[in-house]
Design an enzyme around this catalytic site. Structure first.
Site, mmCIF file in Angstrom:
data_model
loop_
_atom_site.group_PDB
_atom_site.id
_atom_site.type_symbol
_atom_site.label_atom_id
_atom_site.label_comp_id
_atom_site.label_asym_id
_atom_site.label_seq_id
_atom_site.Cartn_x
_atom_site.Cartn_y
_atom_site.Cartn_z
ATOM 1 N N GLY A 133 0.815 -1.206 0.000
ATOM 2 C CA GLY A 133 0.000 0.000 0.000
ATOM 3 C C GLY A 133 0.854 1.264 0.000
ATOM 4 O O GLY A 133 0.526 2.251 -0.658
ATOM 5 N N THR A 134 1.954 1.228 0.740
ATOM 6 C CA THR A 134 2.806 2.417 0.837
ATOM 7 C C THR A 134 3.356 2.784 -0.535
ATOM 8 O O THR A 134 3.319 3.956 -0.948
ATOM 9 C CB THR A 134 3.956 2.149 1.836
ATOM 10 N N THR A 185 11.608 -7.467 -11.731
ATOM 11 C CA THR A 185 11.006 -8.797 -11.852
ATOM 12 C C THR A 185 9.880 -8.933 -10.827
ATOM 13 O O THR A 185 10.055 -8.598 -9.657
ATOM 14 C CB THR A 185 12.084 -9.885 -11.633
ATOM 15 N N HIS A 187 -1.785 -7.742 2.535
ATOM 16 C CA HIS A 187 -1.770 -8.356 3.878
ATOM 17 C C HIS A 187 -2.908 -7.900 4.774
ATOM 18 O O HIS A 187 -3.158 -8.493 5.812
ATOM 19 C CB HIS A 187 -0.405 -8.169 4.561
ATOM 20 N N CYS A 243 4.569 4.926 19.470
ATOM 21 C CA CYS A 243 5.756 5.249 20.238
ATOM 22 C C CYS A 243 6.831 5.716 19.257
ATOM 23 O O CYS A 243 7.287 4.950 18.427
ATOM 24 C CB CYS A 243 6.215 4.016 20.990
#
Ligand code: PLP
Length: 394
Positions: free
Chosen positions: A72-73, A248, A210, A335
């Site tokens: 997604g990034t 690839t 994912h 964090c």
């Protein structure tokens, strides 16, 4: 999944289904490079094209509009670019500004290839959805001020922390009327709600495997509008992905993504089961502690997501305590460099710092059973009792 654990962090990453693991391992055994003409190469190519069809089926987008990426990034980093040309590729000014909602994932807030000073945040309401009336006014005034300069807007389909579903089609209609381009990060929405590229009206759509029980490290960018061309490929190289992303192809990852997309499409019918587990969880949390805040409760939300807080409890400590008892959930805070920062999403919604630092996200999925919810509630009840004891002793 690890034995004797209760995994309730599907929005961070959904455990792959057995069929996905099989598709990945089968594809791993395929020797060929998809660019080769021999039988082994043609087999690798067939796996990729089958996956493209499966992702197309889930999203309602034409297979040729789907570019596989590393997640997604990467899809959003490519989508958020001033270099898109709109309509026939005639020379035009590059896109001058990127508008993003204040609750986007960091991969979108980062602004892709736009200069930081050209990225502007659009506010959200206390319910956690973008303020459409404010956005409309801002886009109109921008268009007037700049004499109709082209721009891009990015609004996620559903928020990863609260699950709040965003009015993507509504904002796309406003953007299009003013000559803008619409991107949506559909990473959390795909597979967790009915999904159609056409209904969303977005020109560009980011996906990640994912989050829908596929493998990590693979995703896609859908170029849903045929009015759009990009001045440059995402990665220059061997011309893979129709010349738009060299390198690839990750054949096992892509094959697993395809399998996950096919199952996600089929399993949309089981979303009411997930919703009933989530609703039971929320009812019990409220019953135990009436002061519980459930973020985005009164807006359209993903049925698998609960973000809640008992102000005064500390999410970071709770996540560790729950983990020690075999339960995986997330804190709604992050964090960074040793300091706990409240979530930018809850902050943008106007939540107090105390509430934001107490926020816990529980996200369910295909492997969640009522017994998991009950185990979480039993552990939570003990933690809450300890919190009350501490308050009474203070
Ligand atoms: N967008 C949203 C809304 C997300 O929740 C995530 C992952 O947490 C991403 C983008 C990033 O996707 P990826 O992990 O595939 O790069």
């Amino acid at each position: 999944m690890m034995p004797n654990r209760v995994y309730l962090d599907y929005n961070a990453s959904a455990p792959p289904r057995p069929e996905v693991t099989k598709a990945v391992t089968d594809a791993l055994a395929c020797a060929g490079n998809a660019s080769s003409v021999h039988a082994e190469g043609r087999r690798a190519r067939a796996l990729i094209e089958e996956a493209r069809e499966q992702v197309a089926e889930l999203t309602g987008a034409p297979p040729a509009s789907i570019i596989f990426t590393s997640g997604g990034t990467e899809a959003s980093a490519f989508a958020l670019s001033p270099q898109w040309l709109c309509g026939g590729g005639s020379p035009r000014r590059p896109l001058a500004r990127l508008f993003v909602s204040a609750i986007e994932h960091p991969s979108v807030l980062a602004g892709g290839q736009f200069a930081p000073e050209d990225v502007e945040r659009l506010p959200v309401t206390s319910r956690g959805a973008v303020d459409l009336a404010h956005a409309a006014r801002r886009l109109e005034s921008y268009s007037q001020e700049t004499g109709g300069a082209p721009f891009m807007v990015s609004l996620m389909l559903a928020n990863n922390e609260t699950g709040a579903v965003q009015p993507v089609a509504g904002l796309a209609a406003i953007a299009h009327r003013l000559g803008g381009i619409m991107h949506t990060d559909a990473v959390q929405g795909a597979g967790k709600m009915a999904f159609s590229a056409a209904a969303l009206q977005a020109d560009l759509i980011s996906l990640s495997a994912h989050k829908l029980a596929g493998p990590k490290g693979v995703g896609a960018l859908i170029v849903a509008s045929d009015r759009l061309t990009h001045a440059r490929p995402l990665l220059r190289g061997g011309g893979q992905e129709m010349g738009r992303r060299g390198g690839t192809e990750n054949v096992p990852g892509i094959a697993g993504f395809g399998a996950a997309a096919e199952i996600a499409q089929r399993e949309l019918a089981s979303l009411p089961r997930t919703k009933s587990l989530r609703d039971r969880l929320e009812a019990e949390l409220r019953c135990m502690a009436p002061e519980t805040i459930i973020f985005s409760e009164s807006t359209d939300r993903l049925v698998n997501t609960t973000s809640f807080a008992v102000p005064g409890m500390q999410a970071e400590t709770l996540v560790i305590a729950l983990d020690l008892q075999g339960i995986a959930v997330s804190a709604g805070s992050a964090c960074a460099s040793g300091k706990v920062a409240p979530s930018h999403v809850l902050g943008a919604m106007g939540a107090s710092r105390t509430a934001a630092l107490a926020a816990i996200r529980v996200s369910l999925g295909w492997g969640t059973a009522m017994a998991d919810i009950e185990r979480f509630l039993a552990a939570w009840s003990a933690l809450y009792a300890r919190h009350k004891d501490r308050l009474a002793a203070a």
